[in-house]
Design an enzyme around this catalytic site. Structure first.
Site, PDB file in Angstrom:
ATOM      1  N   LYS A 429       0.843  -1.194   0.000  1.00  0.00           N
ATOM      2  CA  LYS A 429       0.000   0.000   0.000  1.00  0.00           C
ATOM      3  C   LYS A 429       0.877   1.242   0.000  1.00  0.00           C
ATOM      4  O   LYS A 429       1.827   1.341   0.778  1.00  0.00           O
ATOM      5  CB  LYS A 429      -0.902  -0.002   1.239  1.00  0.00           C
ATOM      6  N   TRP A 530      -9.436   0.515   0.407  1.00  0.00           N
ATOM      7  CA  TRP A 530     -10.605   1.152   1.036  1.00  0.00           C
ATOM      8  C   TRP A 530     -10.235   2.168   2.113  1.00  0.00           C
ATOM      9  O   TRP A 530     -10.939   2.339   3.097  1.00  0.00           O
ATOM     10  CB  TRP A 530     -11.568   0.082   1.588  1.00  0.00           C
ATOM     11  N   HIS A 531      -9.111   2.847   1.872  1.00  0.00           N
ATOM     12  CA  HIS A 531      -8.665   3.879   2.812  1.00  0.00           C
ATOM     13  C   HIS A 531      -8.796   5.254   2.169  1.00  0.00           C
ATOM     14  O   HIS A 531      -7.990   6.152   2.395  1.00  0.00           O
ATOM     15  CB  HIS A 531      -7.211   3.620   3.241  1.00  0.00           C
ATOM     16  N   TYR A 532      -9.834   5.439   1.367  1.00  0.00           N
ATOM     17  CA  TYR A 532     -10.005   6.734   0.699  1.00  0.00           C
ATOM     18  C   TYR A 532     -10.377   7.812   1.711  1.00  0.00           C
ATOM     19  O   TYR A 532     -10.935   7.544   2.764  1.00  0.00           O
ATOM     20  CB  TYR A 532     -11.031   6.654  -0.428  1.00  0.00           C
TER      21      TYR A 532
END
Length: 598
Positions: A429, A530-532
């Protein structure tokens, strides 16, 4: 490796990645057995505008809540629970409850969340304009009800940079941890990853810790030793049951404003119940009463825009009355891009989600997962339009992936050996992406997804960071702990990259030189973790106290206010933020009351 074997392994790649990407489960369930613990949770259709108790009467005689929290998710649950200690709170959640759904509750059923793409599922599926599969939580507890469960705090430098009170932060994290966070059961694959990270130089070994420290660590989890998930919804057990109402299936449509003063003032929220009936919930006229939006990085800017706060020209095109012209609502959205490599095992292993992480000084985090809870019966099931049935059609252009083609693959899937569903993933990531995107409304339907673009790898430093992460993963695959554990040898890295390219993890066209050009591999295989975040930035949309600028009595408290995703995984900090801001607001009102008494 034969072509058929590649196809079998690419199936597993997509099964796992899309199970992370869509995270879809039924959320209806019978929650009546939980009423003893949560007597304040009820269907939104039971709401009456005259229902708040006499203690909520304003000076003008209008009944109303002290706080309406819109969004019963990662931040909203701890925030509402905290505020209810002193004030009357209404919490609106558009989804159902997570408590009785086994697919939500148990780690072993994690993959089965793919099955439901209905309008009431706890995860709202969407594809960004970049062609990347994505999802929004739609269930009480928010992302904590559907994520991979990893718990790790933000760094001390992050806390300092955003201007939080470090003492209160360090009081707020333990409040979360004592209730729902556990020490993970350290699985063999995670141990191999841990040892390999140290071998390739991601040191020191920080052991088990919640803290964000450079090197290799084992973090917390919200899954207990029995594999049962504990979500932010359980933090509501700390609420004052006399002071809180939680409405499920309450779909916020817009925030209401009084525009007769110098500045517009939030007065309540319009929402629809599970039957589509519209209701108005009001806040008290007392000083300090507020509407607080905690709908997440997608939902919060969307709700502000629907309520008339945003770029004037865009709002007028949709015939939305402009309450406050702010051109920065929905702007500078970011997502942390992730790329993954599949690694086949030489023996069966137990399923594990994220437990170990390598925090590098090169702008990337390395994580891993293993195993699959798939049963022989489940292998032959249909898992939804975003599942393996679609993913295995990688060679067919997206528009040609017909239902007939899906059904044909479904029939053939039963012949896949069970062993093909065992393996592990290494995930990389990007920690601080510099590529920015935006969110815009497509229409005025609050239930539909807005248009979201993240512009992955549009900034050259992001692509450089991704290549760095891939090279670290290559070293891990060649390390001794991996070679003792997997089916790989030191010459198989290109094969693993090719398998990862084969899986249709997004809608981006593939290139033939992916394993020759790591830059192209990054672009072609990008997925979300899914860390927007962003869209309601501090200093642009909200002030340092998260009050929406240009209006009164409205705050936004969630990841939409972040310019960076905190820690390796943000859920710990988002829950902490809910508790932190709840305590901070209570203290501010106590000071105000004391001053008035004098």
């Amino acid at each position: 490796m034969k072509i058929n074997e590649y196809k079998k392994l690419s199936l597993f790649i997509f099964l796992f990645l899309s199970s992370l990407a869509t995270l879809i489960t039924p959320s209806q369930g019978d929650y009546r057995e939980w009423k003893t613990r949560y007597p304040f949770i009820r269907q939104s259709s039971t709401f009456s505008s005259s229902s708040p108790p006499s203690s909520s009467l304003s000076k003008g005689g209008r009944k109303g809540y002290d706080y309406i929290v819109v969004g019963g998710g990662t931040a909203g649950c701890p925030l509402a629970a905290t505020l209810s200690q002193k004030y009357k709170v209404l919490l609106l959640e558009r989804g159902g409850v997570p408590f009785t759904n086994r697919n939500v509750s148990f780690l072993s059923n994690f993959h089965l969340t793919l099955a439901d793409l209905s309008d009431t599922s706890p995860s709202q599926y969407f594809v960004s304009n970049d062609g990347v599969y994505n999802a929004r939580a739609r269930v009480l507890g928010g992302g904590t009800s559907i994520n991979a469960g990893f718990y790790s705090r933000a760094s001390a430098s992050y806390v300092k940079r955003v201007g939080w009170d470090a003492k209160l932060v360090n009081e707020s994290y333990p409040w979360i941890e004592k209730q729902i966070v556990k020490v993970p059961i350290y699985q063999p694959w995670q141990r191999a990853v841990h040892d390999s990270l140290l071998e390739v130089g991601i040191s020191p070994d920080n052991g088990f810790t919640y803290d964000h420290l450079h090197g290799t660590k084992v973090g917390g989890t919200i899954f207990d030793k029995y594999g049962r998930r504990h979500t932010a919804a359980e933090l509501l057990s700390s609420a004052n049951p006399q002071n809180i109402d939680v409405l499920i299936h309450a779909r916020a449509q817009k925030i209401m404003f009084d525009t007769t003063g110098k500045k517009p003032r939030a007065v309540g929220v319009v929402f629809k119940d599970e039957n589509g009936v519209e209701h108005e919930a009001l806040i008290s006229r007392r000083r300090g009463s507020e509407v607080i939006v905690t709908c997440g990085a997608i939902g919060s800017p969307q709700l502000l825009l629907l309520s008339g706060i945003g770029p004037k020209a865009d709002l007028e095109k949709l015939n939305i009355s402009v309450v406050h012209d702010n051109k920065l609502v929905g702007k500078e959205m970011s997502d942390n891009p992730m790329n993954a490599i599949y690694v086949p095992f030489n023996k069966p292993v137990k399923q594990s989600l994220i437990e170990t992480v390598g925090i590098t000084n090169k702008g990337v985090y390395i994580e891993a997962s293993s195993g699959y809870g798939q049963s022989t019966d489940s292998i032959s099931c249909h898992h939804g339009i975003a599942s393996a049935e679609i993913g295995q059609l990688s060679t067919i252009p997206p528009k040609q992936r017909t239902r007939e083609a899906v059904e044909s693959y479904k029939r053939n899937k039963k012949d896949i050996p069970y062993e093909a569903f065992h393996g592990g993933f290494i995930l990389s990531k990007i920690a601080y992406p510099k590529s920015k995107g935006e969110l815009k409304l497509i229409n005025t339907n609050a239930d539909e997804n807005p248009s979201v673009t993240f512009n992955y790898f549009s900034h050259k430093e992001d692509i450089q960071a991704c290549v760095t992460g891939i090279r670290i993963m290559e070293k891990l695959v060649r390390s001794e702990p991996f070679l003792n554990f997997t089916q790989c040898d030191s010459k198989t890295v290109d094969k693993l990259l090719n398998m990862s390219v084969t899986a249709n993890v997004n809608l981006i066209p593939r290139h033939t030189n992916d394993t020759e050009s790591l830059e192209q591999f990054c672009r072609d295989t990008v997925i979300t973790i899914w860390h927007y975040h962003g869209g309601c930035h501090v200093g642009q949309v909200v002030n340092k106290d998260y009050e929406v600028m240009g209006v009164h009595r409205l705050r936004v408290i969630d990841t939409s206010t972040f310019d960076q995703s905190p820690g390796t995984n943000p859920q710990a900090t988002v829950m902490m933020m809910g508790r932190y801001m709840g305590v901070k607001i209570l203290r501010e009102r106590a000071k105000l009351a004391k001053g008035q008494q004098r």
